[in-house]
Design a protein around this motif. Structure first.
Motif, mmCIF file in Angstrom:
data_model
loop_
_atom_site.group_PDB
_atom_site.id
_atom_site.type_symbol
_atom_site.label_atom_id
_atom_site.label_comp_id
_atom_site.label_asym_id
_atom_site.label_seq_id
_atom_site.Cartn_x
_atom_site.Cartn_y
_atom_site.Cartn_z
ATOM 1 N N LEU A 60 19.668 61.449 23.573
ATOM 2 C CA LEU A 60 18.547 60.545 23.333
ATOM 3 C C LEU A 60 18.891 59.093 23.626
ATOM 4 O O LEU A 60 17.993 58.247 23.695
ATOM 5 C CB LEU A 60 18.084 60.651 21.865
ATOM 6 C CG LEU A 60 17.583 62.018 21.387
ATOM 7 C CD1 LEU A 60 17.387 61.986 19.866
ATOM 8 C CD2 LEU A 60 16.292 62.376 22.082
ATOM 9 N N THR A 89 16.584 58.785 15.969
ATOM 10 C CA THR A 89 15.609 59.486 16.809
ATOM 11 C C THR A 89 15.512 58.879 18.197
ATOM 12 O O THR A 89 14.957 59.481 19.109
ATOM 13 C CB THR A 89 14.209 59.459 16.161
ATOM 14 O OG1 THR A 89 13.751 58.097 16.067
ATOM 15 C CG2 THR A 89 14.238 60.087 14.784
ATOM 16 N N GLN A 90 16.095 57.678 18.364
ATOM 17 C CA GLN A 90 16.077 56.998 19.650
ATOM 18 C C GLN A 90 17.462 56.957 20.304
ATOM 19 O O GLN A 90 17.652 56.320 21.329
ATOM 20 C CB GLN A 90 15.570 55.563 19.481
ATOM 21 C CG GLN A 90 14.229 55.445 18.777
ATOM 22 C CD GLN A 90 13.931 54.020 18.386
ATOM 23 O OE1 GLN A 90 13.863 53.115 19.232
ATOM 24 N NE2 GLN A 90 13.753 53.774 17.094
#
Length: 212
Positions: free
Chosen positions: A50, A177-178
């Motif tokens: 990610l 999440t990034q």
């Protein structure tokens, strides 16, 4: 090269969060950094997928099946170990590390598990002889919380004060999440909060450099 193992036999104490943010701190500091994932859940490897291309580069190492040699030129290696390992497996990972970081939560369950784990670490020859340092990190703390106060007392009882105290913050999960860490400029949160969080990590980063 400095090799840092993040481990605790107790699950859910934030090992991957600490491992990924450590790797992010090293990479952001301009050091060639690799992150080795030993967990079958591949949490660190999935996180690296990610990570934005413009973020400081972190090399991915898949150690789930076997330990592999680091690529030449790596200056900092962070090893993310899973929970519930056998001590023999822990010893094999310690053989690959210079420093062992043990996260512990303010929980009565974590206290007992950590007490037993630290005692067993002390039986490992390189640690017993002081050749490899063990650093405890108090994780997910809440200010003026009884559990936090109890954790401080517990660490004093076992004679291993925390080298760093990391507050319980939702920002870690948001950034994960990034593929980001609190050290990445792309974090996009208010600079004051970001600086406060990074300040909590500085004692640990200094301790790592001092131990190496």
């Amino acid at each position: 090269m400095i090799r840092v193992l993040v481990t605790n036999l107790k699950g859910g104490c934030g090992k991957t969060t600490i491992a990924t943010n450590l790797a992010g701190a090293f990479a952001r500091g301009g050091l060639a950094t690799a992150l080795a994932d030993v967990d079958r859940q591949q949490s660190s490897l999935e996180w690296l997928k990610l990570r934005p291309a413009e973020a400081a580069a972190i090399q991915a190492l898949d150690w789930r099946k076997s330990v592999s040699d680091e690529s030449s030129g790596v200056q900092r290696l962070v090893i993310d170990a899973p929970a519930n390992l056998r001590m023999k497996e822990v010893e094999l990972l310690i053989a690959q590390a210079d420093i062992v970081i043990v996260p512990v939560l303010p929980s009565i369950f974590d206290e007992g598990s950590t007490r037993r784990f630290v005692r067993r670490l002390d039986e490992i020859k390189p640690i017993r002889k002081g050749k490899k340092g063990v650093l405890l990190v108090a994780n997910r703390l809440r200010s003026r919380n009884r559990a936090t106060q109890r954790l401080e007392m517990f660490l004093g009882e076992i004679g291993m004060p925390a080298v760093a105290r990391l507050a319980d913050r939702a920002l870690y999960a948001e950034l994960a999440t990034q593929g980001l860490t609190v050290f990445d400029p792309q974090a996009g949160r208010a600079s004051l909060q970001g600086e406060q969080i990074r300040a909590e990590w500085r004692p640990l980063l200094r301790a790592i450099e001092d131990e190496a």
